[in-house]
Each structure stands twice: as structure tokens, then as C-alpha cells.
Write a protein that holds these residues in place. Structure first.
Motif, PDB file in Angstrom:
ATOM      1  N   ALA A 101     -12.257   6.896 -46.914  1.00 37.61           N
ATOM      2  CA  ALA A 101     -10.901   7.204 -47.369  1.00 37.61           C
ATOM      3  C   ALA A 101      -9.945   7.351 -46.194  1.00 37.61           C
ATOM      4  N   ASP A 102     -10.388   8.016 -45.135  1.00 35.27           N
ATOM      5  CA  ASP A 102      -9.518   8.219 -43.978  1.00 35.27           C
ATOM      6  C   ASP A 102      -9.275   6.923 -43.213  1.00 35.27           C
ATOM      7  N   ALA A 103     -10.286   6.066 -43.161  1.00 35.05           N
ATOM      8  CA  ALA A 103     -10.151   4.832 -42.382  1.00 35.05           C
ATOM      9  C   ALA A 103      -9.467   3.714 -43.160  1.00 35.05           C
ATOM     10  N   ALA A 109     -12.720   3.581 -52.108  1.00 36.42           N
ATOM     11  CA  ALA A 109     -13.878   4.353 -52.545  1.00 36.42           C
ATOM     12  C   ALA A 109     -14.977   3.429 -53.059  1.00 36.42           C
ATOM     13  N   THR A 110     -16.231   3.815 -52.819  1.00 32.76           N
ATOM     14  CA  THR A 110     -17.367   2.972 -53.146  1.00 32.76           C
ATOM     15  C   THR A 110     -18.383   3.753 -53.975  1.00 32.76           C
ATOM     16  N   ALA A 111     -19.458   3.079 -54.317  1.00 35.19           N
ATOM     17  CA  ALA A 111     -20.608   3.771 -54.891  1.00 35.19           C
ATOM     18  C   ALA A 111     -21.126   4.780 -53.879  1.00 35.19           C
ATOM     19  N   PRO A 112     -21.861   5.797 -54.332  1.00 35.19           N
ATOM     20  CA  PRO A 112     -22.321   6.839 -53.407  1.00 35.19           C
ATOM     21  C   PRO A 112     -23.208   6.274 -52.287  1.00 35.19           C
ATOM     22  N   TYR A 113     -22.998   6.791 -51.093  1.00 35.78           N
ATOM     23  CA  TYR A 113     -23.857   6.414 -49.969  1.00 35.78           C
ATOM     24  C   TYR A 113     -25.250   6.997 -50.174  1.00 35.78           C
ATOM     25  N   ASP A 114     -26.275   6.202 -49.812  1.00 32.19           N
ATOM     26  CA  ASP A 114     -27.644   6.647 -50.038  1.00 32.19           C
ATOM     27  C   ASP A 114     -28.602   6.256 -48.918  1.00 32.19           C
ATOM     28  N   ILE A 115     -28.068   5.713 -47.806  1.00 31.67           N
ATOM     29  CA  ILE A 115     -28.881   5.364 -46.643  1.00 31.67           C
ATOM     30  C   ILE A 115     -28.204   5.910 -45.390  1.00 31.67           C
ATOM     31  N   ALA A 116     -29.008   6.465 -44.497  1.00 31.32           N
ATOM     32  CA  ALA A 116     -28.553   6.754 -43.138  1.00 31.32           C
ATOM     33  C   ALA A 116     -29.560   6.175 -42.162  1.00 31.32           C
ATOM     34  N   SER A 137     -25.268  -4.371 -51.492  1.00 35.57           N
ATOM     35  CA  SER A 137     -23.953  -3.797 -51.757  1.00 35.57           C
ATOM     36  C   SER A 137     -23.012  -4.251 -50.653  1.00 35.57           C
ATOM     37  N   ASP A 138     -21.745  -4.467 -51.020  1.00 39.58           N
ATOM     38  CA  ASP A 138     -20.746  -4.823 -50.017  1.00 39.58           C
ATOM     39  C   ASP A 138     -19.876  -3.627 -49.652  1.00 39.58           C
ATOM     40  N   ALA A 139     -20.344  -2.409 -49.957  1.00 44.43           N
ATOM     41  CA  ALA A 139     -19.603  -1.199 -49.598  1.00 44.43           C
ATOM     42  C   ALA A 139     -19.455  -1.106 -48.078  1.00 44.43           C
ATOM     43  N   PRO A 140     -18.355  -0.539 -47.583  1.00 45.57           N
ATOM     44  CA  PRO A 140     -18.152  -0.438 -46.138  1.00 45.57           C
ATOM     45  C   PRO A 140     -19.267   0.336 -45.450  1.00 45.57           C
ATOM     46  N   VAL A 141     -19.558  -0.060 -44.229  1.00 46.79           N
ATOM     47  CA  VAL A 141     -20.495   0.656 -43.362  1.00 46.79           C
ATOM     48  C   VAL A 141     -19.719   1.718 -42.594  1.00 46.79           C
ATOM     49  N   VAL A 142     -20.270   2.919 -42.525  1.00 49.20           N
ATOM     50  CA  VAL A 142     -19.663   4.037 -41.801  1.00 49.20           C
ATOM     51  C   VAL A 142     -20.505   4.334 -40.573  1.00 49.20           C
ATOM     52  N   SER A 143     -19.875   4.378 -39.393  1.00 47.86           N
ATOM     53  CA  SER A 143     -20.577   4.637 -38.144  1.00 47.86           C
ATOM     54  C   SER A 143     -19.952   5.838 -37.443  1.00 47.86           C
ATOM     55  N   LEU A 144     -20.794   6.837 -37.117  1.00 49.03           N
ATOM     56  CA  LEU A 144     -20.348   8.045 -36.427  1.00 49.03           C
ATOM     57  C   LEU A 144     -21.090   8.155 -35.103  1.00 49.03           C
ATOM     58  N   SER A 145     -20.369   8.489 -34.049  1.00 46.33           N
ATOM     59  CA  SER A 145     -20.947   8.551 -32.705  1.00 46.33           C
ATOM     60  C   SER A 145     -21.020   9.985 -32.207  1.00 46.33           C
ATOM     61  N   LEU A 146     -22.143  10.301 -31.551  1.00 46.41           N
ATOM     62  CA  LEU A 146     -22.336  11.598 -30.903  1.00 46.41           C
ATOM     63  C   LEU A 146     -22.885  11.369 -29.501  1.00 46.41           C
ATOM     64  N   GLY A 147     -22.438  12.167 -28.540  1.00 44.00           N
ATOM     65  CA  GLY A 147     -23.012  12.117 -27.205  1.00 44.00           C
ATOM     66  C   GLY A 147     -22.324  11.135 -26.292  1.00 44.00           C
ATOM     67  N   ASP A 148     -23.126  10.380 -25.541  1.00 40.39           N
ATOM     68  CA  ASP A 148     -22.583   9.474 -24.527  1.00 40.39           C
ATOM     69  C   ASP A 148     -21.681   8.405 -25.134  1.00 40.39           C
ATOM     70  N   THR A 149     -20.660   8.036 -24.382  1.00 43.26           N
ATOM     71  CA  THR A 149     -19.763   6.942 -24.741  1.00 43.26           C
ATOM     72  C   THR A 149     -20.519   5.606 -24.645  1.00 43.26           C
TER      73      THR A 149
END
Length: 218
Positions: A101-103, A109-116, A137-149
């Protein structure tokens, strides 16, 4: 120097592919890191992924909801200890919904996410150019980063080669890709060791990727 003088702005890298810097604040990063550390413990913990050709990925991985192995999904760690995959928590699915939603806007909005898929990168780890194409599914992929650049290379849907755009992903950054860019090739050619926020307490990089499987839950 410029990165310190000027704020990093939200940017559309390609149609349907959006980079949102600093989406997770310091507290949210620590909470997600704590969860990743718990998920990484056995059984069904962090593992080295082996490809059908006999090679190994340099980034190690743990999965939630569905277990990914090259190139399919299962409910057990079929290429590891054989135990059931860890469950996908509701709060992580809500985080994925908010990220989209933010991006991309509320209308995405998509079907509920069920894989990480959670990948851990040491200083020498890389990820070759690939597409996330094993889902139904063609729902968007969400990527979150932690730690090193890292340098995140985002390409096109036709080839692993140019044209592509290199994006610097720092701890707390969000990257979402869907729509026309859902099957774009992407990879991580470089990690910058020692660049993680000092207060986070992480050596290396964690990438938390959320997907909608489109698979039968039974």
C-alpha cells in the motif's frame, strides 16, 4: 557525502517497481531481526541452498509458510532436515500488505502473503540475476533489508543482462515490485561489509522477501 547531505527519496525504478528508503524505523528493524534469529534456529532453520547443477548459493536461507528449493515449493524442508516448514505469521502478512500500500497505493492490495524467504548474506555473498517465477500468483514481491548495505541490481523481464538499474539498499529500506516488473530479473552483485547501523547488532545482511504463493493451502 551526498547521501548524508540530502535525504533519499522514494523512487520508481521501473513500472511497478518502487524503492522506499528507511521504511522500517530502528525499533521495527530490531524486532524483525529478533524474529529472523528465532526463525533461523533448527529445526527447519538456516540452510545452504544447493542448485540442481551441484552448485551452492553463497547466501544462506530459511523459509516460512512454504519451503522454496530450486525450483519449487514444499511444506517440508525437502533439501535439508526434512522437517515441516515454519509457519508464516499473520503479523508478517500485515507488514507485507502495508508495504504494498505504501509503495504502490491502496489499490494494489493483493491476496494474503503466505511465503517468506529470508536470505542471510555474509560479506562475500552474492545473488545472481534471477526471476521470482515459482509462484502461481502475480502479486507484488515485497523485499525488506536489514544490516549491511547492498547493491541491488534490478533488470528487465527479457534477459539477465542490460538494461538494469543498480539501487543501494540500506538497512530498513523497502523495495516492492509487481505489475509489469513482477517477473523482472534481479540480483545482488555486492554487499558492503561493516555498513550496518551500529545499534542494530547485525554483522552481514538479511533480506526478508514476502510473496503470495497462489498454491493450495491443503
Amino acid at each position: 557525502m551526498d547521501a548524508e547531505l540530502f535525504p533519499r527519496d522514494r523512487a520508481e525504478i521501473a513500472p511497478g517497481a518502487v524503492h522506499v528508503p528507511d521504511w522500517l524505523d530502528a525499533g521495527a528493524q530490531r524486532r524483525l531481526l529478533d524474529a529472523c534469529r528465532a526463525w533461523a534456529r533448527p529445526p527447519a532453520g538456516l540452510r545452504t541452498v544447493r542448485t540442481p547443477g551441484g552448485g551452492t548459493m553463497t547466501a544462506r536461507q530459511v523459509c516460512l509458510g512454504w519451503h522454496w528449493y530450486p525450483y519449487a515449493y514444499a511444506r517440508t524442508v525437502v533439501d535439508g532436515d526434512g522437517t515441516p516448514v515454519k509457519p508464516f505469521p499473520d503479523w508478517l502478512g500485515e507488514l507485507g500488505r502495508r508495504a504494498v500500500a505504501d509503495a504502490l497505493g491502496e489499490g494494489a492490495a493483493t491476496a494474503p502473503y503466505d511465503i517468506a524467504l529470508i536470505n542471510f548474506y555474509g560479506g562475500d555473498a552474492r545473488m545472481g540475476m534471477h526471476r521470482d517465477s515459482d509462484e502461481r500468483s502475480d502479486a507484488p514481491v515485497v523485499s525488506l533489508s536489514l544490516g549491511d548495505t547492498c547493491v541491488f541490481r534490478f533488470g528487465n523481464t527479457a534477459t539477465r543482462t542490460r538494461p538494469y538499474t543498480d539501487v543501494e539498499l540500506r538497512s530498513g529500506d523497502l523495495f516492492v515490485f509487481g505489475g509489469a516488473s513482477r517477473l523482472a530479473y534481479h540480483g545482488v552483485p555486492r554487499v558492503h561489509p561493516g555498513s550496518a547501523p551500529p545499534g542494530l547488532g547485525l554483522t552481514g545482511r538479511l533480506n526478508v522477501t514476502l510473496r503470495v504463493s497462489g498454491l493450495d493451502a491443503n
